[in-house]
Design a protein around this motif. Structure first.
Motif, PDB file in Angstrom:
ATOM      1  N   TYR A   1       1.728  10.882  -2.524  1.00 21.53           N
ATOM      2  CA  TYR A   1       1.845  11.846  -1.432  1.00 21.53           C
ATOM      3  C   TYR A   1       2.967  12.839  -1.700  1.00 21.53           C
ATOM      4  O   TYR A   1       2.810  14.051  -1.504  1.00 21.53           O
TER       5      TYR A   1
ATOM      6  N   THR B   1       0.828  -1.213   0.000  1.00 23.09           N
ATOM      7  CA  THR B   1       0.000   0.000   0.000  1.00 23.09           C
ATOM      8  C   THR B   1       0.857   1.255   0.000  1.00 23.09           C
ATOM      9  O   THR B   1       0.634   2.182  -0.790  1.00 23.09           O
TER      10      THR B   1
ATOM     11  N   LEU C   1       1.257   4.514  -2.548  1.00 26.83           N
ATOM     12  CA  LEU C   1       0.821   5.836  -2.081  1.00 26.83           C
ATOM     13  C   LEU C   1       1.964   6.842  -1.949  1.00 26.83           C
ATOM     14  O   LEU C   1       1.724   8.055  -2.044  1.00 26.83           O
TER      15      LEU C   1
ATOM     16  N   GLY D   1      -6.495   6.267  -0.313  1.00 28.06           N
ATOM     17  CA  GLY D   1      -5.886   5.190   0.450  1.00 28.06           C
ATOM     18  C   GLY D   1      -6.782   3.970   0.542  1.00 28.06           C
ATOM     19  O   GLY D   1      -6.307   2.830   0.429  1.00 28.06           O
TER      20      GLY D   1
ATOM     21  N   LEU E   1      -3.866   8.205   3.639  1.00 28.80           N
ATOM     22  CA  LEU E   1      -3.935   6.760   3.860  1.00 28.80           C
ATOM     23  C   LEU E   1      -5.337   6.299   4.224  1.00 28.80           C
ATOM     24  O   LEU E   1      -5.791   5.229   3.787  1.00 28.80           O
TER      25      LEU E   1
END
Length: 263
Positions: free
Chosen positions: A55, A47, A51, A251, A246
């Motif tokens: 970000y 994950t 991400l 997320g 997240l």
């Protein structure tokens, strides 16, 4: 006359310059880029790998992520190491919060996952629907891998108790390959072992591996992962922005795609 003409020209130039600056808008200092340290359980690796670039590109901040088992990270934090963002099990974070190492009120659930059996993609799925069928499947497999319980991997610690409960610990020893973390799915995908045991999210994230399913009945184990802000964080606002990504829609979509159940 010449002096007056020059004065008028200077005034005009100044007025034009002021108009140009006003058109650009008020001068504001550029947002300061922040480097955030994240300490995360290996279960969130797939994950966070997806991400992180999202970000960093949207915030301008930089993430430095340390991955390890929950037990190892907790030990390091209790020994004095810290991070801006900590992603562990909910109970572990709550305990660290009581010790003053996680900021009060900053803990939020991220997702849950279960301990799963995994095999190579395309291979016939064994029947593990009952405790007896799981026992038979484990005895029939030629090789199996899971996290070394001695290193504190949550799924490995738990599964060692399962095979002991099933009464087959001795029979499994010779065909067991212990790994330090979440590598069981990789060994399965490469064909180095027939069966792997890990968090479902860890297996699902490996190309060439597939999840058979959770352990049956009361042998099943689900873990809730949570996130919190380190009490010593120098930029809790930036840490909070990562947590919002997240736990927000972006997320959540990534968590689902990695085989986790978002909170």
């Amino acid at each position: 006359m010449a002096g007056g003409f020059l004065s008028r020209r200077a005034a005009l130039a100044a007025a034009v310059g002021c108009s140009f600056l006003l058109a650009l808008g008020p001068a504001t200092p550029a947002a300061r880029a922040v480097e955030l340290k994240v300490m995360s359980t290996v279960a969130l690796t797939p994950t966070l790998e997806e991400l992180t670039p999202k970000y960093e590109s949207s915030s301008g901040n930089k993430l430095t992520i340390v991955y390890s088992t929950i037990a190892e990270l907790r030990k390091r934090i209790e020994a004095g190491e810290t991070a801006d963002v900590m992603i562990l099990s909910r109970p572990a974070l709550e305990d660290l919060q009581t010790k003053g190492q996680v900021a009060q009120g900053s803990i939020a659930n991220v997702a849950s996952s279960y301990v799963a059996i995994g095999i190579r993609a395309g291979a016939p799925k064994p029947d593990i629907s009952t405790a007896e069928k799981l026992k038979a499947a484990l005895l029939a497999t030629k090789s199996i891998s899971y996290a070394d319980p001695a290193k504190g991997g949550a799924s490995g610690v738990y599964f060692a108790k399962v095979i002991d409960r099933l009464g087959i610990a001795d029979q499994m020893k010779s065909k067991t390959v212990l790994v330090p973390g979440a590598q069981a799915g990789e060994l399965v995908a490469k064909g180095e072992v027939e069966m792997g045991v890990a968090q479902a999210s860890e297996i699902a994230a490996v190309p060439g591996a597939q999840v058979v399913g959770p352990l049956p009945g009361d042998l099943n184990s689900t873990i809730v992962f949570a996130v919190g802000i380190g009490a010593a964080s120098k930029d809790p606002a930036a840490a909070k922005s990562l947590i919002e990504l997240l736990t927000g829609p972006t997320g959540t979509a990534v968590l689902k795609s990695k085989g986790m159940d978002p909170a």
